[in-house]
Design an enzyme around this catalytic site. Structure first.
Site, short mmCIF file in Angstrom:
data_model
loop_
_atom_site.label_atom_id
_atom_site.label_comp_id
_atom_site.label_asym_id
_atom_site.label_seq_id
_atom_site.Cartn_x
_atom_site.Cartn_y
_atom_site.Cartn_z
N GLU A 39 38.24 20.90 57.18
CA GLU A 39 37.49 19.94 56.88
C GLU A 39 36.17 19.51 57.09
O GLU A 39 35.21 18.69 57.05
CB GLU A 39 38.49 18.92 56.48
N HIS A 46 55.45 41.19 57.70
CA HIS A 46 55.60 41.99 56.22
C HIS A 46 55.16 41.14 55.14
O HIS A 46 55.54 41.45 53.78
CB HIS A 46 57.01 41.13 56.16
N LYS A 59 35.80 14.36 43.36
CA LYS A 59 36.72 12.88 42.93
C LYS A 59 35.61 11.95 42.26
O LYS A 59 36.16 11.03 41.33
CB LYS A 59 36.29 12.17 44.86
O1 PA5 Z 1 40.77 13.78 57.04
C1 PA5 Z 1 40.31 13.01 55.96
O2 PA5 Z 1 39.50 12.57 56.27
C2 PA5 Z 1 40.82 13.22 55.11
O3 PA5 Z 1 42.12 14.17 55.00
C3 PA5 Z 1 41.67 12.06 54.66
O4 PA5 Z 1 42.70 12.13 55.71
C4 PA5 Z 1 41.77 11.92 53.16
O5 PA5 Z 1 41.45 12.25 52.31
C5 PA5 Z 1 42.48 10.90 52.52
O6 PA5 Z 1 42.45 9.81 52.44
P1 PA5 Z 1 42.64 8.96 52.94
O7 PA5 Z 1 43.14 8.19 54.46
O8 PA5 Z 1 41.30 7.01 53.00
O9 PA5 Z 1 44.07 8.14 52.49
#
Ligand code: PA5
Length: 460
Positions: free
Chosen positions: A307, A336, A448
């Protein structure tokens, strides 16, 4: 140039013995990358100092490890104290609002924590996770678990909904479903706390029906493991949160004092070595702990790397479509399964192993000295695990396939805190080398948008 960079306390060694001089990346290439490495180190030091990243309005404060406003950590500690008498804590969240809490539970308490009885858990609650998927069968199974216990007597369940945005579909839906379903079970007392930013829908829900804990400013989800967000359920489970933070601070001072020196800064060296391999077509990144307790470190690192660095554009706005593709593997299990691919498949990946030198009481486990044991007779299980890892690394190198390795002295709070900080710093350094912003995630907006449209236009 050394092949192993060691941090003495907490004990973490990083070895590039089999990733330099292998796969066309040499020690000379590493030396040639020194100016870029120094620039990355300087940029990270400036980020730690200023709390500001190029192009972002929100500050970036994870490297400060909670120093500054003590309010959020104090709020989490007093929530943890209040819930320690509960039977079960359910942490509801996804992505960075899930994996930090999960990695601390699995690594420090063990994935089998909930199978122990209360005494075996040091008089602490069970710790379960929900909301990290939308799997209806799993959620129903969790409700059924509480329903099956409700005939046995009263139980207290504490829901902790974690969401920075307070709007995440998985977290909101799961919190609402659980609160409603558990509230209808006889003998179940269910309470709700939300760790979220002020004014979010989740905050409003918790303000009406529970309590709100502040989501600290400047902490993005995937960078939150060593913040009050990631530490919350660890504190409720009796983990030594101060030792985690101390270990991370110790590593931070090693990294900052080593700066751009690739022989002294393991996080920077890791970032540069992998950048060099990616430039030669090896952008697959297998992260392979040799321990069930550390499987989740791999899952956590996968999210952090994917990410943070999987980006369409660099900070100059140029199209780059960059970032390595992380892959979870666990030794020896995946020797394995995946190792066939790693050893003979496309030459498009590196393998990073993670192991522990001293397993404490578990070091006592030995194979009995029986004829059937053959060469295994009398060997410690930990020794077999280590030999298997080394065999994997040697075999890969034998076909000019690179691997590097992290070795922890032991698995405790201090060392884990140090390792997690080191890996976060390595992703920050790699972001500098790639010239991408590691702290946003514009790519998740696309699905989203589609999901929002479907939820708005389609009947349930
Ligand atoms: O690292 C990030 O920004 C994302 O993985 C968020 O943690 C994830 O999308 C969850 O978002 P939120 O904390 O707004 O529910």
């Amino acid at each position: 140039m050394t092949s192993t960079v060691r941090i003495e306390d907490p004990s973490i060694a990083y070895s590039t013995e089999r990733s330099l001089g292998v796969g066309g990346v040499s020690a000379a290439d590493l030396e040639a990358a020194a100016p870029a490495a120094r620039a990355a180190a300087d940029a990270f030091a400036a980020l730690v100092e200023s709390g500001r990243a190029v192009g972002l309005d929100e500050p970036v404060l994870w490297p400060r490890l909670g120093e500054g406003d003590p309010g959020p950590l104090e709020a989490v500690r007093s929530w943890a104290e209040r819930v320690r008498r509960a039977d079960t804590v359910v942490s509801v969240g996804i992505g960075g609002s899930y994996l930090g809490n999960r990695v601390l539970r699995d690594a420090l308490l063990g994935p089998g924590w909930n199978e122990r009885d209360r005494e075996g858990r040091g008089d602490r609650p069970e710790l379960r996770f929900a909301g990290y998927h939308l799997d209806p069968a799993e959620l129903a199974a969790l409700v059924d678990l509480f329903a099956s216990r409700s005939a046995r007597g009263p139980q207290r369940v504490e829901l902790l909904a974690i969401s920075k945005s307070g709007t995440t579909v998985e977290t909101l839906a799961t919190t609402l479903v659980l609160r409603e379903a558990l509230g209808q079970l006889p003998g179940v007392e269910v309470r709700l706390a939300a760790l979220t930013a002020p004014g979010t829908p989740l905050a409003e829900l918790a303000a009406e029906r529970g309590e709100v804990l502040p989501f600290p400013e400047g902490i993005g989800g995937r960078w939150s493991v060593l913040s009050p967000v990631g530490l919350a359920t660890a504190a409720a489970s009796g983990v030594d949160v101060d030792a985690l933070l101390d270990g991370a601070r110790a590593v931070r001072s090693v990294l900052l004092s080593a700066g751009g020196e690739l022989d002294r800064n393991p996080a920077l060296r890791y970032a540069v070595v992998h950048r060099l391999h990616a430039q030669r077509g090896r952008s697959g990144a297998v992260f392979m702990p040799y321990a069930e307790r550390l499987r989740c470190v791999s899952e956590w690192y996968v999210q952090l790397l994917a990410e943070s660095l999987g980006k369409a554009r660099d900070r100059q706005g140029r199209r780059v479509h960059t970032g390595r593709t992380p892959i979870v593997a666990v030794g020896t299990t995946d020797m394995h399964a995946q190792t066939q691919q790693h050893q003979e498949g496309a030459r498009d990946k590196t393998v990073t192993t993670l192991d522990v030198l001293d397993w404490g009481a578990a070091e006592a486990l030995r194979v009995p000295e029986l004829p059937a044991a053959g060469r295994l007779a009398g060997r410690r299980v930990s020794e077999l695990n280590r030999y298997a890892r080394e065999a994997n690394e040697v075999a890969l190198a034998g076909d000019d396939r690179p691997s590097d390795s992290f070795l922890l002295g032991r698995l405790d709070e201090r060392t884990l805190g140090g390792l997690l900080y080191l890996l976060m710093a390595s992703v920050a350094y790699e972001g500098e080398l790639l010239d991408v912003c590691a702290y946003d995630q514009p790519g998740v907006e696309a699905y989203k948008r589609v999901l929002r449209e479907r939820l708005g236009t389609q009947p349930a």
